[in-house]
Design an enzyme around this catalytic site. Structure first.
Site, short mmCIF file in Angstrom:
data_model
loop_
_atom_site.label_atom_id
_atom_site.label_comp_id
_atom_site.label_asym_id
_atom_site.label_seq_id
_atom_site.Cartn_x
_atom_site.Cartn_y
_atom_site.Cartn_z
N PHE A 103 28.79 43.91 38.36
CA PHE A 103 28.23 44.87 39.32
C PHE A 103 28.56 46.30 38.91
O PHE A 103 27.65 47.14 38.72
CB PHE A 103 28.81 44.53 40.71
N ALA A 108 36.24 44.31 32.77
CA ALA A 108 36.22 42.85 32.93
C ALA A 108 37.42 42.41 33.75
O ALA A 108 38.56 42.71 33.41
CB ALA A 108 36.27 42.18 31.55
N TYR A 111 44.93 39.20 43.62
CA TYR A 111 44.13 40.21 42.91
C TYR A 111 44.91 41.51 42.77
O TYR A 111 44.97 42.11 41.69
CB TYR A 111 42.83 40.45 43.68
N LYS A 137 46.08 43.61 39.40
CA LYS A 137 45.71 45.01 39.13
C LYS A 137 46.96 45.85 38.86
O LYS A 137 46.96 46.70 37.97
CB LYS A 137 44.90 45.59 40.29
N ARG A 190 38.22 52.82 56.08
CA ARG A 190 38.17 52.65 54.63
C ARG A 190 37.43 53.82 54.03
O ARG A 190 36.82 54.62 54.73
CB ARG A 190 37.40 51.36 54.25
#
Ligand code: UD1
Length: 348
Positions: free
Chosen positions: A11, A73, A173, A177, A241
């Site tokens: 995306f 990626a 996740y 990161k 947010r």
């Protein structure tokens, strides 16, 4: 400049690919085309080669002559359960480690890294006496509809998060990161390389993957509206947010590729115009022509209350300011094409 772009079919990566080419860069675009993200048997789009960043020999063929690597990626989403841990560790942590070692062999000393606001965990809060450290919210408060963080019974307010806020990963996740940033920082110290880590806030825009357990809320609301269902707004809808359009994220990457900032520089990439989740749902629903969102009061396990970016440093050091106002961008997103959902964790 010659740029190795990983995750070029994802995306965000596909928008970066187009933006780099529009600026005349020579892009070596690669993507693994994982079935979980792109569907079974998907072929790379035109101009993209199928390469796994965990394949050192494959990278050794591509890296000579590359000036800068733009590393997008990654397996994305928050992680649904512990069974997702090996995918995050393998693709994100180990993949970055293999890439950094290959960059060292090829004498490529510049990395632009896709990071995320999830490294900040709960975000930043202010009480009557200043900034307050918070842990997760209490389940009895949440059950009673007390959604704000509290200190001595007093509700705290959100504060914009600057880049020097300590990392506090709360999901698989987020852990991956933070690990990517740490590996890249150690690599820079060891090799004299440079790292610009772009911490994306809530991304949205054309080509966003459809509703999956791993999707961001904009795609979930957008998919509900397309199916004629009302967006379900959790808590009281006042959670805050920063929604940043994918073309602004692409522009920030182009700026980082071209700016060649020294040292290690983490930067918030955001619109600078925070918006409540309730307003996101209302903006999308109004532009779509209904149905009206429903504020459910439900609480999703692991959610943070507010996370709002401080855009100042990206403006100062990179000259980056987002161009798309979320109110306008989300209204346009209400009818933008989404990419079909694949079954599992998505790769950006
Ligand atoms: C999300 C991603 C995170 C990513 C980050 C930046 C997930 C689960 N989280 O964090 O990995 O790095 O954006 O792009 O992918 N909500 C509703 N209704 C719904 C779904 C969600 O009201 O149907 C609410 C949630 O309770 C939350 C807010 O929307 O308050 C944002 O949710 P979401 O976009 O999933 O997660 P973030 O925490 O912002």
């Amino acid at each position: 400049m010659r740029v190795l772009l990983t995750g070029a079919a994802g995306f965000i990566g596909s928008h970066i690919h187009a933006a780099l080419r529009a600026r005349g860069h020579d892009v070596v675009a690669v993507d693994l085309m994982l079935p979980a993200a792109h569907g079974p048997g998907a072929q790379p789009p035109a101009g993209v080669r199928r390469v796994d960043v965990r394949d050192a020999a494959g990278l050794d063929l591509l890296l000579p002559g590359v000036d800068v690597v733009c590393h997008q990626a990654a397996v994305v989403g928050a992680g649904v359960d512990a069974q997702d841990a090996p995918a995050y560790a393998g693709h994100n942590d180990y993949g970055t480690a293999v890439l950094l070692a290959a960059m060292d062999r090829a004498g490529c000393g510049r990395l632009v890294l896709a990071s995320s606001m999830v490294v900040y965990g709960e975000g930043l809060y202010r009480g009557p006496d200043g900034i307050v450290e918070v842990a997760g919210r209490r389940s009895d408060d949440l059950a009673a509809g007390r959604f704000e963080h509290r200190r001595h019974g007093v509700a705290l307010t959100w504060a914009p998060v600057p880049e020097d806020t300590p990392a506090r990963p709360r999901s698989l996740y987020a852990a991956s990161k933070v690990a990517q940033e740490h590996y890249a920082t150690a690599w820079a110290a060891a090799t004299g390389g440079t790292v610009t880590a772009l911490r994306y806030h809530n991304a949205y825009g054309p080509g966003m993957p459809r509703d999956t357990p791993y999707s961001g809320v904009a795609a979930i609301f957008r998919s509900a509206l397309a199916a004629g269902r009302a967006p379900q707004v959790f808590e009281d809808g006042r959670q805050m947010r920063d929604f940043v359009h994918v073309t602004d994220i692409a522009a920030a990457n182009v700026a980082a590729v071209e700016a060649a900032l020294p040292g290690v520089e983490p930067l918030n990439i955001c619109s600078g115009q925070p918006i409540t989740i309730g307003d996101v749902a209302r903006t999308l629903a109004a532009a779509h022509g209904g149905p009206e969102p429903v504020v459910t009061g439900a609480v999703r396990s692991g959610d943070v209350r507010h996370i709002v970016a401080d855009p100042a440093r990206a403006r100062q050091v990179l000259g980056f300011t987002a161009r798309i106002d979320p109110a306008a961008g989300l209204a346009e997103f209400a009818s933008a094409p989404l990419r079909p959902a694949a079954a599992g964790v998505t790769v950006g």
